[in-house]
Scaffold this active site. Structure first.
Site, short mmCIF file in Angstrom:
data_model
loop_
_atom_site.label_atom_id
_atom_site.label_comp_id
_atom_site.label_asym_id
_atom_site.label_seq_id
_atom_site.Cartn_x
_atom_site.Cartn_y
_atom_site.Cartn_z
N LYS A 37 3.98 49.39 16.89
CA LYS A 37 2.78 49.08 16.11
C LYS A 37 3.14 48.98 14.63
CE LYS A 37 -0.77 52.11 15.21
NZ LYS A 37 -1.28 51.94 13.84
N ASP A 64 -1.75 46.13 13.69
CA ASP A 64 -2.96 46.94 13.56
C ASP A 64 -3.50 46.82 12.14
OD1 ASP A 64 -4.93 48.82 14.01
OD2 ASP A 64 -3.60 50.54 13.74
N LYS A 66 -6.86 45.73 11.71
CA LYS A 66 -8.32 45.94 11.87
C LYS A 66 -9.14 44.91 11.09
CE LYS A 66 -7.78 50.90 12.68
NZ LYS A 66 -6.35 51.10 12.39
N TYR A 67 -9.01 43.66 11.47
CA TYR A 67 -9.71 42.60 10.75
C TYR A 67 -11.23 42.73 10.85
CZ TYR A 67 -5.30 40.04 10.32
OH TYR A 67 -4.03 39.65 10.01
N ASP A 69 -14.37 40.60 8.60
CA ASP A 69 -14.74 39.76 7.47
C ASP A 69 -15.77 38.75 7.96
OD1 ASP A 69 -14.62 38.30 4.97
OD2 ASP A 69 -12.61 39.11 4.69
N THR A 73 -13.29 33.57 8.26
CA THR A 73 -12.06 34.22 7.80
C THR A 73 -11.37 34.96 8.96
OG1 THR A 73 -13.04 34.46 5.63
CG2 THR A 73 -11.12 35.82 6.07
N THR A 119 -12.24 56.74 14.59
CA THR A 119 -12.31 58.15 15.02
C THR A 119 -12.50 59.10 13.84
OG1 THR A 119 -9.91 58.09 15.13
CG2 THR A 119 -11.09 57.97 17.21
N ARG A 180 -0.75 63.93 21.43
CA ARG A 180 0.11 65.05 21.07
C ARG A 180 0.67 65.67 22.34
NH1 ARG A 180 0.13 62.71 17.22
NH2 ARG A 180 -0.41 63.27 15.09
N GLN A 189 -5.05 64.88 13.54
CA GLN A 189 -5.75 64.29 14.69
C GLN A 189 -6.76 65.30 15.21
OE1 GLN A 189 -5.77 61.32 15.57
NE2 GLN A 189 -3.82 60.34 15.05
N GLY A 209 2.81 58.18 17.12
CA GLY A 209 3.54 58.10 15.85
C GLY A 209 4.42 59.31 15.66
N ARG A 210 3.92 60.25 14.84
CA ARG A 210 4.74 61.38 14.38
C ARG A 210 5.42 62.21 15.47
NH1 ARG A 210 0.02 63.02 10.48
NH2 ARG A 210 -1.01 61.93 12.18
O1 C5P Z 1 1.36 59.97 13.94
P1 C5P Z 1 0.24 59.73 14.91
O2 C5P Z 1 0.68 59.85 16.36
O3 C5P Z 1 -0.99 60.54 14.60
O4 C5P Z 1 -0.10 58.19 14.68
C1 C5P Z 1 -1.14 57.55 15.33
C2 C5P Z 1 -1.22 56.12 14.92
O5 C5P Z 1 -2.39 55.57 15.48
C3 C5P Z 1 -1.33 55.91 13.42
O6 C5P Z 1 -0.69 54.65 13.13
C4 C5P Z 1 -2.81 55.80 13.17
O7 C5P Z 1 -3.13 54.99 12.07
C5 C5P Z 1 -3.28 55.12 14.45
N1 C5P Z 1 -4.67 55.37 14.80
C6 C5P Z 1 -5.21 56.63 15.00
N2 C5P Z 1 -6.52 56.78 15.34
C7 C5P Z 1 -7.29 55.72 15.47
C8 C5P Z 1 -6.76 54.44 15.28
C9 C5P Z 1 -5.44 54.30 14.94
O8 C5P Z 1 -4.51 57.62 14.89
N3 C5P Z 1 -8.54 55.87 15.84
#
Ligand code: C5P
Length: 240
Positions: A37, A64, A66-67, A69, A73, A119, A180, A189, A209-210
Site C-alpha cells: 500500500k 490509498d 482516498k479520493y 472531490d 475530478t 475509523t 495487531r 489503533q 504496517g508497523r
Molecule cells: O502501522 P499500522 O498497521 O497501524 O498501519 C495501518 C495502515 O492502514 C496505515 O497506512 C493507515 O493509514 C491505514 N489505515 C488505518 N485505518 C483506516 C484506514 C487506513 O489504519 N481506517
C-alpha cells in the site's frame, strides 16, 4: 481453506518518507509478500516513482489516496490511476463520489474500495458533520450504497467487517487495516484486531504496517501474521 493464496491477501503498508526505505522493505519481503500500500506521505515525498517501481517488479499496488472531490475530478483521477496498473484504489464512500469513480474506472482491472466512515471518527464527529445516525448505521448505509453503485469493496475495521459481511454478503471485498498480531502493542489503533480475528470476521485482505515495517526482521514478522491468518481460515474455511 481459501481459493486465493493466503500470501496474496496480506498487504503491507509502505508508510515511509523516502522511496529508499520503501524499496528496502519490499526487497526484504521479496518472495513472501507481493501486495503493498502506498499512501499520501510516500506519494508526496516521491511522486509516482514508488508506484511505478512496484509495478515494474510485478507487485500489486494499493494506492490509498482516498479520493473525494466533485464528480468530474474524481472520475478523471480514477481514470488516471486505472491507466497506471494499480490494483486497489480508495475513494470516499458517499454515493455521488462512488458513481463518479465507477465511471472513471470503466472496464479497467482496478478494484475500487470505498472508505465508509474513517475509523478516527466517533459518534460526536458524525453528529458534528450533520449526520443524524450512529457511526454503525452510517457505515452500513454507505457499504450498501457502495455495493449498489458498482464499487468492488470497502475498507473496514475488523469490528465493522462482520456486520458489513452480514449486510451485503459476498458482494463486496472487505479490506481491513488496524491489525495487531497477538501480543503486539495497539499503538494508535483503537479498534485493532488480530489477523485471526479479522479473517474470522470476514475480511478478504489485511493491511499491516508497523507490526511488520518496524520489526528488524520484517520477513519473520510477516510470517507470523500469515500464520495467524491461516489459523483464521482453518477455524472457518470458506469457498472464496
Ligand atoms: O502501522 P499500522 O498497521 O497501524 O498501519 C495501518 C495502515 O492502514 C496505515 O497506512 C493507515 O493509514 C491505514 N489505515 C488505518 N485505518 C483506516 C484506514 C487506513 O489504519 N481506517
Amino acid at each position: 481453506m481459501t481459493s486465493e493464496k493466503i500470501e496474496n491477501r496480506l498487504i503491507v503498508a509502505l508508510d515511509f518518507d523516502t522511496a529508499e526505505k520503501a524499496v528496502d522493505l519490499v526487497e526484504k519481503l521479496d518472495g513472501l509478500v507481493s501486495f503493498f500500500k502506498v499512501g499520501m506521505e510516500l506519494q508526496l515525498a516521491e511522486g509516482m516513482q514508488p508506484v511505478n517501481y512496484l509495478i515494474s517488479k510485478g507487485k500489486n499496488v494499493f494506492l490509498d489516496l482516498k479520493y473525494f472531490d466533485v464528480p468530474q475530478t474524481v472520475e478523471r483521477a480514477v481514470r488516471r490511476a486505472a491507466s497506471l496498473g494499480v490494483s486497489f484504489l480508495t475513494i470516499h464512500g458517499n454515493r455521488k463520489n462512488v458513481e463518479a469513480a465507477v465511471r472513471g474506472r470503466g472496464s479497467a482491472d482496478l478494484k475500487l474500495l470505498a472508505v465508509t466512515v474513517l475509523t478516527s471518527l466517533d459518534a460526536y464527529d458524525i453528529r458534528d458533520l450533520g449526520f443524524p445516525c450512529s457511526v454503525e448505521e452510517l457505515v452500513l448505509q454507505r457499504a450498501k450504497a457502495a455495493a449498489e453503485e458498482g464499487c468492488d469493496g470497502v475498507v473496514a475495521s475488523g469490528q465493522e467487517a462482520k456486520k458489513i459481511r452480514e449486510a451485503v454478503g459476498q458482494k463486496l471485498l472487505i479490506v481491513t487495516p488496524g491489525i495487531r498480531p497477538e501480543g503486539f502493542p495497539k499503538q494508535d489503533q483503537k479498534r485493532a484486531v488480530t489477523p485471526r480475528e479479522a479473517i474470522l470476521a470476514g475480511a478478504d485482505y489485511l493491511v499491516v504496517g508497523r507490526p511488520i515495517t518496524s520489526n528488524p526482521d520484517p520477513w519473520q514478522a510477516a510470517e507470523l501474521v500469515l500464520d495467524e491468518m491461516r489459523q483464521g481460515y482453518e477455524a472457518a474455511p470458506r469457498s472464496n
